[in-house]
Design an enzyme around this catalytic site. Sequence first.
Site, PDB file in Angstrom:
ATOM      1  N   LYS B  95      37.822  21.666 -14.093  1.00 24.06           N
ATOM      2  CA  LYS B  95      38.862  20.709 -13.661  1.00 24.06           C
ATOM      3  C   LYS B  95      38.413  19.265 -13.861  1.00 24.06           C
ATOM      4  O   LYS B  95      38.560  18.421 -12.968  1.00 24.06           O
ATOM      5  CB  LYS B  95      39.277  20.997 -12.217  1.00 24.06           C
ATOM      6  CG  LYS B  95      39.831  22.423 -12.040  1.00 24.06           C
ATOM      7  CD  LYS B  95      40.457  22.685 -10.697  1.00 24.06           C
ATOM      8  CE  LYS B  95      41.078  24.055 -10.585  1.00 24.06           C
ATOM      9  NZ  LYS B  95      40.174  25.197 -10.666  1.00 24.06           N
ATOM     10  N   ARG B  96      37.882  18.975 -15.034  1.00 19.59           N
ATOM     11  CA  ARG B  96      37.387  17.650 -15.339  1.00 19.59           C
ATOM     12  C   ARG B  96      38.534  16.688 -15.642  1.00 19.59           C
ATOM     13  O   ARG B  96      39.625  17.105 -16.025  1.00 19.59           O
ATOM     14  CB  ARG B  96      36.449  17.700 -16.549  1.00 19.59           C
ATOM     15  CG  ARG B  96      35.210  18.592 -16.378  1.00 19.59           C
ATOM     16  CD  ARG B  96      34.419  18.304 -15.146  1.00 19.59           C
ATOM     17  NE  ARG B  96      33.081  18.893 -15.174  1.00 19.59           N
ATOM     18  CZ  ARG B  96      32.475  19.423 -14.120  1.00 19.59           C
ATOM     19  NH1 ARG B  96      33.087  19.484 -12.940  1.00 19.59           N
ATOM     20  NH2 ARG B  96      31.246  19.889 -14.228  1.00 19.59           N
TER      21      ARG B  96
END
Lengths: 282, 282
Positions: B95-96
């Site tokens: 979930k960058r």
Amino acid sequence: MSFIKQLQASWQASDSLLCVGLDPDLQRFPASLASGNDNIFSFNRAIIDATHDLVCAYKPQIAYFSALGAERQLEQTIDYIKSSYPHIPVILDAKRGDIGSTATQYAREAFVRYQVDAVTVNPYMGFDSVQPFLDYQDKGVIILCKTSNSGAAQLQELQLQRIGQDSEPVYEYIARLVAKEWNFNHNCLLVMGATWPQQVARVRSIVGDMPFLVPGAGAQGGDIASIVQAGQTVAGHGLVISASRSILYASANDDFAEAARTQAAALKNAINQHRNKHATAL
Amino acid sequence: MSFIKQLQASWQASDSLLCVGLDPDLQRFPASLASGNDNIFSFNRAIIDATHDLVCAYKPQIAYFSALGAERQLEQTIDYIKSSYPHIPVILDAKRGDIGSTATQYAREAFVRYQVDAVTVNPYMGFDSVQPFLDYQDKGVIILCKTSNSGAAQLQELQLQRIGQDSEPVYEYIARLVAKEWNFNHNCLLVMGATWPQQVARVRSIVGDMPFLVPGAGAQGGDIASIVQAGQTVAGHGLVISASRSILYASANDDFAEAARTQAAALKNAINQHRNKHATAL
């Protein structure tokens, strides 16, 4: 001591709102540090030693370390700041966000493994994705609000229409949500990009004295006068103004640390020229 | 081969839409693996060997590794899947999301350092925060749309009002944005939580056959029948339905891998009962 108090003490002691971002990019290192076992740590240590009296905080950006498998050098860098300059807060720029059980692990990454004083987080997944960070009540939780990049407008500037409420852009909604519902431990801050002074002023009017982390003051071109005037509190602080590449890579030669100091001093002074109640201290 | 084609081949070969999430939590490991140098890798390897013929993908959650400083064991886990079961795609759940120069580093972390086939990313910062991932055209970029957690409603369900357009919730706007503007390399997927079948159906109607990563089918309680009916494509696939804790920790004893297999088989079969064009294959 709570992070907010630690930050206030650091603003006072350093007479600075400047934060140096540690974004180690090997391709921009001087040739003498382009390789080697601890070259990233060595680069960071030289930057830290050259700028420690000019800053209110350091902000290592974890992506630059993890892309290279250099977690150990991130640990060394943080340890070095903590042992050599223990009054300077360290902010881990990680922009984490996930469901609660996973966010608990990310909070451990930041606060237990790396022992930083504050971390940046993303609000897209809502309260339960942020709560595990908030629960560390002496640590700072810095929530993305209006980011410095051009793409920020694609979602953050759009108007939300809630029943019985005036419409407002997403970033204002987030600012209000953080101030009203997420700040129960008084440990929240907001990311407000240096490239958006009008929005910074608007959010300052919403959240009172809540500190802002303001990236984008260097290479991204944010204007110092307008951002300080828009974002400072009545007391002339409330801002952690971060520059990374413009300071770290001011020179590509072995004088990089000296050049970084010159840039950092200039930026610190440029910021101070526009601070309230600051004329006599200059 | 592109990630979407790799995934289609994997759906076909496994006759499964199930993905096992690898969230190694030492406190839930059997006592025999509670410590030791490579205990996380050993746990994962046992899970993988016990479930490889039941899944279309594996999804290691990086937070569980980085909280413990166990990056090497994440590398070992991914290497093990790639060498033992090379047809099974690996999704890094990370979930960058960050400004472009930093997102470039995060994309390197996922695709160069860890060599995974796809990664999850957060859309809050807009296009330039996602583009460095999209530019790896053979890799999958899985963008958060409507997440499985309760807090998802706090922003993702709110109505956006754009000039000259009907109002729509944030998650629908993101789905439309991804389908129309971000999918130029045909390598986008969306995260659609298993807990929201109505929203899954709505987004399926917006984005055509774009695959969904559907977390929350296990411990988080998503209903299998409604999620498969809402989300599958006409051909009976289009979904990567992920369960982690309900499979990994089905037993806290040394039979954990066997218990995981039983749970995974049950979930695979429960999913297949509701798939289009699937009656004869059962």
